[in-house]
Scaffold this active site. Structure first.
Site, PDB file in Angstrom:
ATOM      1  N   ARG A 259      12.637   0.427   5.650  1.00 34.62           N
ATOM      2  CA  ARG A 259      11.634   1.236   6.322  1.00 34.62           C
ATOM      3  C   ARG A 259      11.951   1.298   7.807  1.00 34.62           C
ATOM      4  O   ARG A 259      12.317   0.290   8.409  1.00 34.62           O
ATOM      5  CB  ARG A 259      10.223   0.631   6.139  1.00 34.62           C
ATOM      6  CG  ARG A 259       9.596   0.846   4.773  1.00 34.62           C
ATOM      7  CD  ARG A 259       9.234   2.315   4.510  1.00 34.62           C
ATOM      8  NE  ARG A 259       8.579   2.487   3.222  1.00 34.62           N
ATOM      9  CZ  ARG A 259       9.209   2.752   2.076  1.00 34.62           C
ATOM     10  NH1 ARG A 259      10.524   2.875   2.059  1.00 34.62           N
ATOM     11  NH2 ARG A 259       8.524   2.911   0.961  1.00 34.62           N
ATOM     12  N   GLU A 288       8.908   9.018  10.278  1.00 29.83           N
ATOM     13  CA  GLU A 288       9.392   9.986   9.308  1.00 29.83           C
ATOM     14  C   GLU A 288       8.405  11.130   9.108  1.00 29.83           C
ATOM     15  O   GLU A 288       7.214  10.857   9.033  1.00 29.83           O
ATOM     16  CB  GLU A 288       9.601   9.269   7.959  1.00 29.83           C
ATOM     17  CG  GLU A 288      11.035   9.230   7.548  1.00 29.83           C
ATOM     18  CD  GLU A 288      11.297   8.252   6.428  1.00 29.83           C
ATOM     19  OE1 GLU A 288      10.887   8.547   5.293  1.00 29.83           O
ATOM     20  OE2 GLU A 288      11.917   7.215   6.689  1.00 29.83           O
ATOM     21  N   HIS A 306      16.116   9.717   3.842  1.00 32.87           N
ATOM     22  CA  HIS A 306      15.369   8.823   2.933  1.00 32.87           C
ATOM     23  C   HIS A 306      15.713   9.119   1.464  1.00 32.87           C
ATOM     24  O   HIS A 306      14.877   9.602   0.696  1.00 32.87           O
ATOM     25  CB  HIS A 306      13.851   8.942   3.154  1.00 32.87           C
ATOM     26  CG  HIS A 306      13.078   7.794   2.555  1.00 32.87           C
ATOM     27  ND1 HIS A 306      11.921   7.288   3.119  1.00 32.87           N
ATOM     28  CD2 HIS A 306      13.293   7.048   1.453  1.00 32.87           C
ATOM     29  CE1 HIS A 306      11.472   6.285   2.382  1.00 32.87           C
ATOM     30  NE2 HIS A 306      12.286   6.124   1.355  1.00 32.87           N
TER      31      HIS A 306
HETATM   32  C1  8YV Z   1      10.601   6.356  -2.829  1.00 34.62           C
HETATM   33  C2  8YV Z   1      11.040   4.272  -1.452  1.00 34.62           C
HETATM   34  O1  8YV Z   1      11.293   7.532  -3.036  1.00 34.62           O
HETATM   35  O2  8YV Z   1      10.346   3.170  -3.397  1.00 34.62           O
HETATM   36  C3  8YV Z   1      10.385   3.168  -2.178  1.00 34.62           C
HETATM   37  O3  8YV Z   1       9.875   2.253  -1.513  1.00 34.62           O
HETATM   38  O4  8YV Z   1      11.163   4.245  -0.289  1.00 34.62           O
HETATM   39  C4  8YV Z   1      11.583   5.434  -2.195  1.00 34.62           C
HETATM   40  O5  8YV Z   1      12.400   4.930  -3.211  1.00 34.62           O
HETATM   41  C5  8YV Z   1       9.366   6.633  -2.082  1.00 34.62           C
HETATM   42  O6  8YV Z   1       8.723   5.481  -1.678  1.00 34.62           O
HETATM   43  C6  8YV Z   1       8.450   7.453  -2.936  1.00 34.62           C
HETATM   44  O7  8YV Z   1       7.119   7.123  -2.769  1.00 34.62           O
END
Ligand code: 8YV
Length: 344
Positions: A259, A288, A306
């Site tokens: 993140r 983001e 992402h």
């Molecule tokens: C997802 C991500 O696409 O799973 C996670 O934490 O960052 C990604 O794999 C995204 O969160 C979808 O909600």
């Protein structure tokens, strides 16, 4: 298609069969097989246009459903959750990270929260390894030269990157993804170091041949490559602060597929611009979808949108996880991927 638009008029009371099915509202377009299965199992309202819902639309949705299936693009903070309706019972996040949801407030209001761990581990580790290779071996830069028609022929001193074999990889966060990255890194000849709240089990440490650093500061000062693989929580916000980034060696490279909030993005951009570290590979950003404009101008960064879990297989598996969580919960059992605040 035959899917209902999510803002459609409220339909008349359902026939008895349908009425028994939980009302599930999905906030974004999911892969077709996932949506098909959800419509078979639940009284499902899809978002066919894939336009992210506004805060008011989310509140409205939470007032009309038993289960909300949000994604990272839905910010369910305490203010929004406090406006949520009485009908809501489960928030089944499509994604592993749950920093988009105030889990403590959700639980206080009686909403269970689940996520989708495990199914995106290998894909995210692959993308992390790709960023490590792309930023050390100048892969994106080289590809851009050829695509622009600028390849003038081989040269002994042109497009030189840095060797991976024999270098030190420092992994911040040794959970599933960190461990999957460690395996890949070891196969590329990297020595594996990690910082975590606590050491991994002796068995895992031995299998990975990984060295534990209790002090993140000390680890940072000694690594060639640093990878962020921990969740974003209040405790990891700006874990890589301006002060800590300064501990890195000038030849170090930083990659982040976790993140954006875990790194002080402004401080990182400044250091890259001044050549105080060698490069960065980022898949996630602090604000983001905005990317720090300074980063966009730099040659020594690889920036991705992402896409750590962005494989067809991964996104279908994530959807299946969501479905299992909903079904288990609706059958009166504890859903397998319940998130509780003490885990965060
Ligand atoms: C997802 C991500 O696409 O799973 C996670 O934490 O960052 C990604 O794999 C995204 O969160 C979808 O909600």
């Amino acid at each position: 298609g035959f899917a209902e638009p999510f803002k459609g008029p409220t339909s008349a009371p359902k026939a008895s069969m349908a009425a028994k099915k939980p009302k599930v509202i999905v906030t974004r377009k999911l892969p077709d097989p996932v949506e098909t299965r959800m419509r078979e199992l639940f009284d499902t309202e899809l978002n066919v246009d894939d336009r992210p819902m506004t805060a008011d639309e989310l509140v409205d949705a939470m007032g009309r459903c038993d289960v909300l299936v949000p994604t990272i693009t839905d910010r369910l903070d305490s203010r929004l959750l406090s406006r949520a309706g009485e009908r809501l019972k489960l928030i089944a996040n499509f994604g592993a990270g749950v920093d988009n949801i105030d889990v403590a407030t959700a639980n206080q209001r009686g909403f269970i929260v689940t996520n989708t761990p495990g199914v995106l581990t290998e894909d995210t580790a692959d993308l992390t390894m790709s960023l490590i290779m792309a930023s050390t071996r100048r892969i994106v830069e080289g590809a851009a030269v050829v695509q622009a028609g600028g390849f003038q022929g081989w040269s002994p001193t042109w497009m030189l990157g840095r060797r991976l074999w024999g270098k030190r990889l420092g992994i911040i966060g040794m959970g599933r993804i960190g461990q999957a990255l460690a395996r890949r890194g070891a196969a590329f000849g990297l020595s594996i170091h990690y910082h975590n709240r606590k050491p991994v089990s002796p068995r895992v440490a031995e299998e990975l041949g990984a060295t534990y650093w209790e002090s993140l500061d000390q680890m940072l000062a000694r690594m060639d490559i640093v990878s962020v693989n921990c969740p974003h929580t209040p405790a990891t916000y700006h874990l890589l602060s301006a002060r800590r980034l300064k501990l890195l060696q000038p030849h170090a490279v930083v990659v982040n597929t976790a993140r954006g909030e875990i790194i002080d993005e402004g401080a990182l951009a400044n250091m890259l611009a001044r050549g105080e570290i060698a490069g960065a590979g980022l898949d996630v950003y602090e604000h983001e979808p905005a990317v720090n404009p300074k980063l966009l101008k730099l040659p020594n960064v690889v920036l991705l949108p992402h896409m750590g879990s962005a494989t067809v297989e991964g996104r279908i598996d994530m959807g299946e996880k969501v479905i299992v969580n909903i079904k288990t919960f609706m059958d009166g059992h504890r859903p397998p991927d319940r998130v509780i605040p003490s885990m965060l």
